[in-house]
Design a protein around this motif. Structure first.
Motif: not given
Length: 55
Positions: A29-30, A33-37
């Motif tokens: 996630q760092s 781009d994983l806005p929903h995990g």
């Protein structure tokens, strides 16, 4: 991208990649781009590309 990274990290199948992704979720996630995990169920979900053309 997660699957490619998992394979490069030495995981040979969908279950191994999923376990690796879960273990590395914070790091992934760092850098992605994983806005929903981390996607859940993606290694075992059937691919439906082209399903309309087979009907």
């Amino acid at each position: 991208m997660i699957a490619v990274m998992g394979v490069l990290a030495g995981n040979g199948g969908p279950t191994g990649i999923a376990e690796w992704a879960n273990d590395k979720a914070e790091w992934l996630q760092s850098i992605l781009d994983l806005p929903h995990g981390i996607p859940r169920g993606w290694p075992n979900r059937p691919c439906r590309l082209g399903a309309e053309s087979t009907r």
